[in-house]
Design an enzyme around this catalytic site. Structure first.
Site, short mmCIF file in Angstrom:
data_model
loop_
_atom_site.label_atom_id
_atom_site.label_comp_id
_atom_site.label_asym_id
_atom_site.label_seq_id
_atom_site.Cartn_x
_atom_site.Cartn_y
_atom_site.Cartn_z
N ARG A 49 0.85 -1.19 0.00
CA ARG A 49 0.00 0.00 0.00
C ARG A 49 0.88 1.24 0.00
NH1 ARG A 49 1.78 1.88 3.93
NH2 ARG A 49 0.57 3.77 3.65
N GLY A 50 0.23 2.42 -0.13
CA GLY A 50 0.98 3.66 -0.28
C GLY A 50 1.19 3.87 -1.78
N ALA A 51 0.84 5.06 -2.26
CA ALA A 51 0.78 5.28 -3.70
C ALA A 51 2.05 4.86 -4.46
CB ALA A 51 0.42 6.73 -3.98
N ARG A 101 -7.26 -0.64 -7.18
CA ARG A 101 -7.70 0.47 -6.31
C ARG A 101 -7.83 1.70 -7.20
NH1 ARG A 101 -4.34 1.26 -0.89
NH2 ARG A 101 -6.30 2.21 -0.22
N GLN A 208 -2.92 2.83 9.88
CA GLN A 208 -1.59 2.88 9.27
C GLN A 208 -0.62 3.71 10.12
OE1 GLN A 208 -4.44 3.30 7.60
NE2 GLN A 208 -4.32 2.64 5.48
N ASP A 249 -2.04 10.71 -2.73
CA ASP A 249 -2.36 9.61 -3.65
C ASP A 249 -2.63 10.09 -5.06
OD1 ASP A 249 -3.09 8.47 -0.85
OD2 ASP A 249 -2.83 6.77 -2.22
N ASN A 259 -5.59 12.31 -0.24
CA ASN A 259 -4.74 11.49 0.64
C ASN A 259 -5.66 10.80 1.64
OD1 ASN A 259 -2.04 10.65 1.41
ND2 ASN A 259 -2.34 11.82 3.28
N LYS A 260 -5.08 10.01 2.51
CA LYS A 260 -5.85 9.22 3.47
C LYS A 260 -6.93 10.05 4.16
CE LYS A 260 -5.61 5.76 4.00
NZ LYS A 260 -6.52 4.88 3.24
O1 MRU Z 1 -4.81 3.22 1.91
P1 MRU Z 1 -3.34 3.45 1.91
O2 MRU Z 1 -2.67 2.93 3.15
O3 MRU Z 1 -2.68 2.95 0.65
O4 MRU Z 1 -3.18 5.02 1.91
C1 MRU Z 1 -1.91 5.57 1.84
C2 MRU Z 1 -1.88 7.04 1.92
O5 MRU Z 1 -2.89 7.71 2.00
C3 MRU Z 1 -0.54 7.69 1.79
O6 MRU Z 1 -0.47 8.86 2.52
C4 MRU Z 1 -0.30 8.00 0.31
O7 MRU Z 1 -0.44 6.84 -0.46
C5 MRU Z 1 1.04 8.57 0.05
S1 MRU Z 1 2.28 7.34 0.30
C6 MRU Z 1 3.79 8.02 0.05
#
Ligand code: MRU
Length: 373
Positions: A49-51, A101, A208, A249, A259-260
């Site tokens: 996970r994480g973009a 996703r 997270q 993201d 973002n989250k």
């Molecule tokens: O749902 P996730 O855990 O993939 O969400 C991740 C985030 O929102 C991060 O802040 C984003 O992907 C940036 S990661 C460098």
């Protein structure tokens, strides 16, 4: 396989391994992904996970999936025909993995790059075509490592030792390559003797912040304090926060950043308390084709993530309605500066983002004092 360096994705001897982040912080387990279904599932269920990490996993994932698909693709005896079949299968694999996703643009960005790499390779054999895919996956990965390092350096120019820094979700080592995005300046600064006091939001519902950010900072010996999401106002009001740093993201052409879920509330609070709010956005997460945050598809996830996932017993009756959007959009007007690997972007974002993505200008140099010489 000996002990691996902490990273969301490893590609070793032609095999794709990801760190299963759903098992953290208790267990550090790497699993191999061998086909498109496994890659899709790992991204969808947030094992990876994480973009940026999703983009890197997708690149290698498409390569290993194509290798598997080739096993069931009989040769016609004509290279051109086989290459056309290869191209068709690749398109389907990219579309499938790219749909795991919807919000992080890095996923479709990486899938599109893989498809384009095949087209541009003008391969004259399946072997050459496969090589072009592998090269592209490695390139996506190494670009991300460099981007994280550069964002760390730019980001550090905005921070000072002793600062209290609030972050949300996880945009560190586990979300990208090595340094991460918004945690990169914290790691770099730590290496150089800076002392930061990081406050990590736990980040409901998937935690997270608690499971990943607090864990990875703590293992590096960085001072980190975990707070519940609804405590951000209190720590800001108490004067404990000098800057907010978050990942992204998908950032649209006007500077709105998804973002989250919960990020935008922090941005609004930061403005109220006059605290700078920095969004760390590698250019791989910038989507100039989408005009504003209104047009970003927000992923809606399973109700059980809120109702029961992290608890021994469900936290609410089964019949209670649940709404579980995974992301929100921070309007550009709340963002103080956008840190990219090409430089720091200040408002007006609509003009300056485009310029930096297209390499027209370096918006803010690392050391602007050099200009005086
Ligand atoms: O749902 P996730 O855990 O993939 O969400 C991740 C985030 O929102 C991060 O802040 C984003 O992907 C940036 S990661 C460098």
């Amino acid at each position: 396989m000996g002990k691996l360096e902490l990273a969301p994705v490893h590609f070793i001897d032609g095999k794709l391994y990801i760190l299963d982040q759903t098992l953290l912080p208790e267990e550090e387990v790497y699993i191999e992904l061998q086909n498109k279904e496994e890659v899709f599932d790992a991204i969808k269920t947030l094992k990876v996970r994480g973009a940026p990490a999703i983009g890197v996993a997708a690149g290698y994932g498409i390569y290993v999936s194509m290798r598997r698909e080739l096993m069931s693709m009989p040769s016609s005896g004509y290279v051109q025909e086989d290459l056309m079949t290869f191209g068709g299968v690749l398109r389907d694999v990219c579309k499938y993995i790219g749909s795991a996703r919807p919000t992080a643009v890095n996923l479709t960005w990486a899938a599109e790059r893989m498809e384009l790499a095949f087209k541009n390779s003008h391969a004259t054999s399946i072997r050459e075509a496969a090589k072009a895919l592998l090269n592209e996956a490695v390139e996506i990965h190494s670009e991300d490592i460099q981007a994280c390092r550069a964002m760390g350096e730019y980001g550090l120019s905005l921070l000072g030792s002793g600062m209290g820094i609030l972050t949300h979700c996880n945009a560190g080592t586990l979300a990208a390559s090595k340094y991460g995005t918004c945690l990169a300046p914290i790691y770099l600064g730590h290496e150089q003797g800076y002392e930061f006091h990081v406050y990590a939001d736990e980040t409901r519902p998937l935690l997270q912040g608690a499971r990943l950010t607090a864990w990875e900072l703590n293992r590096e010996g960085i001072d980190v304090t975990l707070i519940c999401d609804n405590m951000a106002n209190t720590v800001m009001k108490q004067g404990l926060i000098d800057a907010v740093v978050v990942g992204c993201d998908r950032m649209t052409a006007n500077g709105d950043g998804a973002n989250k879920i919960g990020t935008s509330a922090l941005a609004v609070l930061a403005k109220e308390y006059d605290i700078p709010f920095y969004m760390f956005v590698p250019t791989s997460s910038i989507d100039l084709n989408t005009l504003s945050g209104e047009d970003i598809e927000i992923e809606i996830r399973d109700e059980e993530e809120i109702r029961s996932l992290w608890y021994e017993k469900p936290m609410t009756p089964q019949e209670v309605k649940i709404f579980n959007p995974a992301f929100d959009v921070t309007p550009a007007k709340y963002i103080t500066a956008i840190v990219t690997e090409k430089g720091i972007v200040r408002p007006p974002f609509d003009v300056n983002l485009k310029a930096i993505v297209n390499g027209e200008k370096q918006v803010e140099e690392l050391d602007s004092s050099l200009e005086e010489f």
